[in-house]
Scaffold this motif. Structure first.
Motif, short mmCIF file in Angstrom:
data_model
loop_
_atom_site.label_atom_id
_atom_site.label_comp_id
_atom_site.label_asym_id
_atom_site.label_seq_id
_atom_site.Cartn_x
_atom_site.Cartn_y
_atom_site.Cartn_z
N THR A 270 -17.05 12.87 43.06
CA THR A 270 -15.91 12.49 43.90
C THR A 270 -16.29 12.54 45.37
O THR A 270 -15.97 11.64 46.15
N ARG B 134 -6.63 9.02 39.56
CA ARG B 134 -6.00 9.30 40.86
C ARG B 134 -6.99 9.91 41.85
O ARG B 134 -7.02 9.55 43.03
N THR B 135 -7.84 10.82 41.36
CA THR B 135 -8.81 11.46 42.25
C THR B 135 -9.77 10.43 42.84
O THR B 135 -10.07 10.47 44.04
N TRP C 275 -8.03 7.96 45.35
CA TRP C 275 -7.89 8.57 46.67
C TRP C 275 -9.24 8.64 47.38
O TRP C 275 -9.32 8.47 48.59
#
Length: 278
Positions: free
Chosen positions: A20, A179-180, A183
């Motif tokens: 991420t 969602r992570t 974003w």
């Protein structure tokens, strides 16, 4: 270095904290690079339009100063040419996404290039009634009434939402509706990239030899805060976008992307004293 191409993510791939982070870094680098490229192309269109009309100019990282006195029509043409070009380029890039066999950094760069180019054109329309920017200069040169400026602003707002709607499926495609990751692709790079771009613009202005009025400096700095906004705006429309295989989760920072950004920033610093053409 990331070299993986834009194909569907294999089953079992996970958005770990490290991956991420890498997506955030790569997307932020892509966003800042796209912002710089968008502004450079935008100003180059101003310059080339002036040259075609018989007026050379001096190119800076944030604007163009044309030689001689332009007629009202010439002023209008040189002013409006770049916002139109930005809108067309942005729409074309967004419409062309996704591109087969595009590297994952390449997907992020094209996403942000479409977003920033489209916003460059729409944003100028939005601020027309405020008397600042290219579209306001066009209205002033043509002596058009203020209500035309408010119509331009309404069109600009509509185009912003249209741009966000066009970008939403690509965030879904790149993130797989995680969602992570979404974003990491479109939200965090917006605020981080905006701060970086604003800092770079402030540095260009501080070192520049251009004679700018205070209002022009404020307008230039304000523009740097708006170009990435379509990224987070796309979240408004993501629930309406169909599910697709995830294409942008990656390990490692794109060395090529960082090198391209460094090169673009170097070009802009080389332009702070101005480059006369035409």
């Amino acid at each position: 270095m990331t070299t993986d191409v834009g194909r569907g993510e294999r089953a079992g791939s996970a958005a770990t904290p490290g991956r991420t982070r890498d997506v955030i870094v790569n997307s932020t680098v892509a966003a800042v690079l796209a912002t710089a490229v968008t502004i450079f192309v935008h100003e180059l269109v101003h310059l080339v339009t002036g040259i075609v009309l018989g007026h050379g100019g001096t190119l800076y990282p944030f604007g163009v100063i044309h030689d001689g006195s332009l007629t009202d029509i010439e002023t209008a043409l040189t002013a409006i040419s770049a916002p139109i070009a930005s809108l067309v380029i942005g729409a074309a890039v967004i419409a062309a996404l996704p591109r087969p066999a595009t590297s994952r950094f390449g997907q992020l760069f094209l996403f942000w290039l479409g977003a920033t180019s489209f916003m460059e054109g729409a944003g100028y329309l939005v601020i027309t009634p405020m008397g600042a920017g290219d579209t306001a200069a066009t209205l002033a040169a043509l002596d058009l009434p203020l209500w035309v400026g408010f119509l331009a602003a309404a069109l600009g707002v509509a185009l912003m939402f249209l741009g966000a709607r066009m970008l939403a499926p690509h965030v879904v495609r790149m993130s797989g509706r995680d969602r992570t990751i979404s974003w990491a692709i479109a939200f965090h790079p917006w605020w981080i990239g905006t701060l970086v771009s604003l800092g770079l613009t402030a540095a260009y202005l501080a070192l520049s030899s251009a004679d700018l009025a205070d209002g022009e400096v404020v307008a230039i700095l304000s523009a740097s805060t708006a170009l990435l906004v379509l990224g987070p705006m796309s979240f408004i429309f993501q629930n309406r976008s169909p599910d697709q295989p995830r294409t942008v989760i990656t390990s490692g920072i794109s060395v090529a992307g960082v090198a391209a950004l460094v090169a673009m920033v170097a070009v802009n610093f080389a332009l702070v004293s101005g480059r006369h053409l035409g």
